[in-house]
Scaffold this active site. Sequence first.
Site, short mmCIF file in Angstrom:
data_model
loop_
_atom_site.label_atom_id
_atom_site.label_comp_id
_atom_site.label_asym_id
_atom_site.label_seq_id
_atom_site.Cartn_x
_atom_site.Cartn_y
_atom_site.Cartn_z
CG HIS A 177 49.68 37.52 20.14
ND1 HIS A 177 48.62 37.92 20.91
CD2 HIS A 177 49.13 36.99 19.02
CE1 HIS A 177 47.48 37.64 20.29
NE2 HIS A 177 47.77 37.08 19.14
CD GLU A 212 50.20 37.44 14.97
OE1 GLU A 212 49.01 37.41 14.59
OE2 GLU A 212 50.69 36.64 15.79
CG HIS A 213 46.92 41.36 17.10
ND1 HIS A 213 45.54 41.33 17.12
CD2 HIS A 213 47.33 40.12 17.47
CE1 HIS A 213 45.13 40.13 17.49
NE2 HIS A 213 46.20 39.37 17.71
CD GLU A 234 44.09 36.62 20.08
OE1 GLU A 234 45.02 35.80 19.95
OE2 GLU A 234 44.02 37.69 19.43
#
Length: 471
Positions: free
Chosen positions: A75, A78-79, A155
Amino acid sequence: MPLSPLARLARWTAALTFLSATLATASDDLVTDFTLDNGMQVVVIEDHRAPVVVHMVWYKAGSADETPGVSGVAHFLEHLLFKATDTLDSGELSKTVAENGGTDNAFTSFDYTAYFQRVAADRLGLMMSMESDRMRNLRLTEDDILTERQVIIEERNQRTENSPQALFNEQANAAQYLNHRYGVPIIGWRHEMEELSLQDALAYYEQFYAPNNAILVVAGDVTPDEVRTLAKQYYEPIPPNPDLQPRDRPAEPRQTAERRLSYEDPRVAQPYVTRSYLAPERDTGDQKTAAALVMLSEVLGGGQTGYLNEQLVFDQKKALYTSAYYRGQSLDDTTFGLYIVPAEGVSLDEAEAALDDVLAQFLKDGVDAAKLDRIKMQIRAGQVYERDNVQSLARRYGSGLTQGLTIKDIQEWPDLLQAVTEDDILVAARDLFDRNRAVTGHLTGPARPTDASAPADADAAPQPAAEEVSQ
């Protein structure tokens, strides 16, 4: 004037026949696939009703493919893919998409990571040029790592640390999977996220972000020849990773005893009970059991008319809310879950006992044929309506292919669902409902609802996160 029963039956039959015919003609003829010389699979889904195209690149790598100790790196990366490349400045890709009237985003799951843009069809070449660039030409700095690492930690704070339901689900999932990486949250364990480094991100990138580990899905106002020409121009020159290994993950040991957890948090206003069972997933060429489990979840938990709701909410009045879910599309063994939110004055132990009694009664009562027919029609209708959204179509094929299915499997799935019988559902239920292969959880808090007549919100018992969205 009210319709007679015969007229209602005729209308029902005609509607089902129309929906079946619509789906049958829509699902088989408009999908084309081919493979580039570097091993990248390309799937084209034609829909010429509007001059719009969805361009998606799916990597067959998600959080369950991470190396132990660096949870969250899938993840995190991905950012980071929205940072600079050899030819694009940081943030330039999304800015360019917006300037061309489009939208873009990305998401990470246990089994895949995907990036997409939705734009006018004549901008497809531009999208391919940018997406192919960041497949191998990402340029990260230590400042990028420091900045974006703080973003994903925040997040996690918002989605997990600030939600007792999310924290509870995280612990229940870890209890469900003792050996498989599905027991590790997609976003990562916080203490490992805080240590993610540039080297961790680049190692994952170099290993998995290669054309022979990716699937390009293009859906919308395009032809296979147009997509092939552009894909050969932009993606085919990228060399494959010759060291790419098969997706060989640790398997779960045989479970021989029930696992239980109790999670207490002062922020919980509505306690509830969960039960989850390890369940088979949809496998290529072998999806019948999964289809039966889909129907079982609908029969038990399908809205106000579900068996659990009828028995526990309306008849016995022991629950405010019940539900059932099954995530059949998964690369490895998945879960089938149940929720019950007790009514005022009903303890969690009483609610759990009532749930067990109702499940046992269901196995005796069997499946109501008329309700099953209605569920099948609703599912068929949903599949037809899904065709109005090319992005949904692209996601159906991209997620399925990255999770071990074939195009044939994906196209056969609607008919397999329609073919499920009452006996199929009961066989699947009897194989599934074994307390010695279950994880049972109680989420508790000091407060209880003051109005027992108020309907419970479905969000009171959220399902575990299946994806983490980037932006």
